[in-house]
Design a protein around this motif. Structure first.
Motif, PDB file in Angstrom:
ATOM      1  N   ARG A  77      61.974  34.287  74.909  1.00 46.74           N
ATOM      2  CA  ARG A  77      62.624  35.390  74.201  1.00 46.74           C
ATOM      3  C   ARG A  77      61.583  36.470  73.921  1.00 46.74           C
ATOM      4  O   ARG A  77      60.628  36.231  73.161  1.00 46.74           O
ATOM      5  N   PRO A  78      61.699  37.644  74.551  1.00 45.09           N
ATOM      6  CA  PRO A  78      60.686  38.685  74.399  1.00 45.09           C
ATOM      7  C   PRO A  78      60.365  39.021  72.955  1.00 45.09           C
ATOM      8  O   PRO A  78      59.210  39.265  72.615  1.00 45.09           O
ATOM      9  N   GLY A  79      61.334  39.000  72.090  1.00 43.97           N
ATOM     10  CA  GLY A  79      61.082  39.383  70.708  1.00 43.97           C
ATOM     11  C   GLY A  79      60.330  38.352  69.896  1.00 43.97           C
ATOM     12  O   GLY A  79      59.889  38.636  68.777  1.00 43.97           O
ATOM     13  N   LEU A  80      60.162  37.128  70.456  1.00 47.47           N
ATOM     14  CA  LEU A  80      59.492  36.060  69.724  1.00 47.47           C
ATOM     15  C   LEU A  80      58.155  35.655  70.336  1.00 47.47           C
ATOM     16  O   LEU A  80      57.483  34.761  69.811  1.00 47.47           O
ATOM     17  N   VAL A  81      57.761  36.293  71.422  1.00 45.34           N
ATOM     18  CA  VAL A  81      56.521  35.914  72.101  1.00 45.34           C
ATOM     19  C   VAL A  81      55.340  35.988  71.144  1.00 45.34           C
ATOM     20  O   VAL A  81      54.439  35.142  71.168  1.00 45.34           O
ATOM     21  N   TRP A  82      55.329  36.965  70.266  1.00 44.26           N
ATOM     22  CA  TRP A  82      54.176  37.171  69.389  1.00 44.26           C
ATOM     23  C   TRP A  82      53.984  36.026  68.392  1.00 44.26           C
ATOM     24  O   TRP A  82      52.916  35.887  67.803  1.00 44.26           O
ATOM     25  N   LEU A  83      54.997  35.161  68.227  1.00 44.59           N
ATOM     26  CA  LEU A  83      54.887  34.039  67.301  1.00 44.59           C
ATOM     27  C   LEU A  83      54.363  32.762  67.954  1.00 44.59           C
ATOM     28  O   LEU A  83      54.183  31.749  67.278  1.00 44.59           O
ATOM     29  N   ALA A  84      54.078  32.797  69.266  1.00 43.43           N
ATOM     30  CA  ALA A  84      53.668  31.582  69.967  1.00 43.43           C
ATOM     31  C   ALA A  84      52.330  31.055  69.454  1.00 43.43           C
ATOM     32  O   ALA A  84      52.195  29.874  69.113  1.00 43.43           O
ATOM     33  N   VAL A  85      51.303  31.906  69.409  1.00 45.16           N
ATOM     34  CA  VAL A  85      49.988  31.466  68.947  1.00 45.16           C
ATOM     35  C   VAL A  85      50.004  31.082  67.470  1.00 45.16           C
ATOM     36  O   VAL A  85      49.406  30.062  67.093  1.00 45.16           O
ATOM     37  N   PRO A  86      50.662  31.852  66.566  1.00 40.86           N
ATOM     38  CA  PRO A  86      50.767  31.373  65.184  1.00 40.86           C
ATOM     39  C   PRO A  86      51.405  29.995  65.070  1.00 40.86           C
ATOM     40  O   PRO A  86      50.995  29.197  64.220  1.00 40.86           O
ATOM     41  N   ALA A  87      52.385  29.690  65.920  1.00 40.52           N
ATOM     42  CA  ALA A  87      53.002  28.362  65.882  1.00 40.52           C
ATOM     43  C   ALA A  87      51.993  27.287  66.271  1.00 40.52           C
ATOM     44  O   ALA A  87      51.911  26.220  65.646  1.00 40.52           O
TER      45      ALA A  87
END
Length: 514
Positions: free
Chosen positions: A392-402
């Motif tokens: 999901r393009p809008g959630l890519v930025w949360l991958a590393v924080p996860a």
């Protein structure tokens, strides 16, 4: 210099205050959930502690000897936080706070590069969720502070290049930022700055570069640094003067005495440095560059090439160049993303494969360090979550924080947090402060701050030194690795699993003849 970034609007990027809140919260959780990590955090906290207890405000000390490897800015800031009282968590939040400031300033720089739109928000979202930023900018180290200095220098240079008739004041501001960079981590700031400065005619146009302005900026930087360096030279010993003049600057370039790696090292870890954004479609496509992209590419590639040629290499050394990578990647926000979920799935599968290896040196080492059942319980849901985010393009930025949050949970719940903490050994040593020897020629300050020790540990490089120390300190202690190197020949009082390099031990000299 009027050319804006020629890119599609970065619609869909999260608001910067949301990203700053997420990253800042994770930094705080990181400090609260994991121990102070050897050897960097334990060493730098110990140097700051010795600065306070020994009143060494100009020349830092480590284990009673002048410490020339880094300038004192970080240690000054930690001691500033300690004015109300000494706290571990307050000290460990200093460097992450400065990294967050660098993140915010990167967004401001992006706003000036491309007024209006969503580019600043996208730049902050990309930089704040890159692997190098999360894992290096959040620990007590110098690279996050250097990143702040570099963003400040880059903003000053961009302002000079964007001004039709650059004023002397802008050059003086650049000089002050350059001086701040030297205070942050020494002359290495020039490795990051010089490509942008010398390439100004290319990215800003003819007539922007000024020899007089550059000399004025250099003069300001020299004056600012001299305010500390001259008194430090006067009060420091000969070894400190030689080290600050040669060993810690030119000496590292010619022949690194630490972290020596091959010339292709940074190219090999590039996918990790740019994860997960490396999968954005079009990032590697060759196309005409406008002024802002020329600026960002010089900022990124200049240090990348120079550090590849320099002997000593560490992934964190490129952290000050990551804002430039974020600017380029934000120019292709995930509406243009390809299939980065494949990258995420391959990464997680590789992690699980390593963790479940039944035998072998690597498998045994990980099994000792991390609870495999806990790791699998954490990693399988993590694989699903990260893969879903990357789709999901809008959630890519949360991958590393996860991923970062999962690792913090592993530290907090599993054995890794106890294994990496120096507190157990430091608590034992604190009872005999001033009568402690270290078996081996090198001591990195692991236990000084954790045990609030005030006296140096005596280095014991051989059996003769151990015997002499034991005779002089019949009620003292000796600490060192049990499994390798020099060690006493009687049974230890305590054995502690510490760090990934084996078991450590504490020998009570009173038990030597028992």
């Amino acid at each position: 210099m009027s050319d804006p970034l020629k890119a599609q609007a970065t619609s869909g990027a999260p608001q910067r205050y949301i990203v700053l809140l997420v990253v800042g919260t994770l930094f705080v959780l990181d400090v609260l959930m994991r121990p102070m990590m050897p050897t960097n955090e334990t060493r730098y906290l110990s140097v700051a502690w010795e600065m306070l207890t020994g009143n060494h405000w100009l020349v830092p000390f480590k284990n009673g000897v002048s410490y020339s490897q880094k300038p004192p800015l970080l240690f000054w800031l930690i001691n500033l936080v300690w004015l109300p009282g000494v706290t571990e968590y307050g000290a460990r939040l200093v460097a992450p706070a400065l990294s967050l400031l660098a993140l915010w300033l990167t967004g401001r720089l992006a706003d000036r590069m491309r007024p209006g739109g969503d580019f600043g928000n996208a730049a902050i979202a990309v930089l704040g969720t890159m692997v190098p930023f999360y894992f290096f900018a959040g620990e007590t180290n110098f690279d996050g502070i250097l990143m702040l200095a570099m963003v400040t220098c880059a903003a000053a240079l961009w302002r000079i290049g964007a001004t039709p008739e650059p004023r002397l004041l802008n050059w003086l501001v650049f000089g002050a930022a350059l001086g701040f960079g030297v205070y942050a981590k020494g002359p290495v700031i020039f490795v990051h700055v010089m490509p942008l400065l010398l390439g100004m005619r290319w990215w800003a146009g003819a007539g922007r570069f000024s020899i007089a302005g550059s000399l004025a900026a250099l003069a300001v930087a020299i004056i600012l640094v001299a305010l500390w360096l001259v008194p430090a030279y006067v009060t420091g010993d000969a070894a400190y003067r030689e080290a600050t003049l040669w060993t810690q600057s030119a000496g590292r370039v010619v022949n690194s005495f630490a972290h020596a790696r091959p010339v292709w090292y940074y190219l090999g870890i590039l996918p990790m440095l740019l994860f997960p954004w490396i999968a954005i479609r079009g990032f590697w496509q060759v196309r005409p560059l406008d002024n802002a992209e020329k600026f960002a590419w010089l900022w990124l590639l200049g240090p990348f090439i120079l550090f590849s040629l320099i002997s000593g290499k560490q992934p964190a050394y490129l952290l000050p160049a990551m804002p430039a990578a974020a600017l380029l990647l934000a120019n292709r926000w995930p509406e243009r993303i390809g299939k980065p979920w494949i990258v995420a799935d391959v990464l997680v599968i590789a992690m699980i494969t390593l963790l479940v290896m039944p035998s072998g040196a690597l498998g045994a080492s990980i099994a000792d360090f991390l609870d495999l059942r806990l790791a699998i319980v954490v990693l399988i849901p993590l694989a699903l979550v990260v893969a879903g985010m990357m789709r999901r393009p809008g959630l890519v930025w949360l991958a590393v924080p996860a991923i970062g949050l999962a690792l913090n949970l592993a530290y907090f719940i599993g054995p890794a947090g106890k294994i990496m903490s120096p507190v157990e050994i430091a608590t034992i040593l604190a009872e005999k402060d001033g009568r402690i020897g270290h078996a081996g020629p090198d001591y990195h300050g692991d236990f000084h701050f954790a045990g609030r020790l005030r006296a140096p540990l005596t280095l014991l490089p051989d059996q003769a030194a151990i015997a002499a120390f034991a005779k002089k300190n019949p009620d003292g202690l000796i600490v060192g690795r049990l499994t390798e190197g020099v060690r006493p020949d009687w049974a230890p009082q305590n054995t502690v699993r510490y760090r990934k390099k084996g078991t450590w031990a504490v020998w009570n000299i009173e038990e030597m003849t028992q």
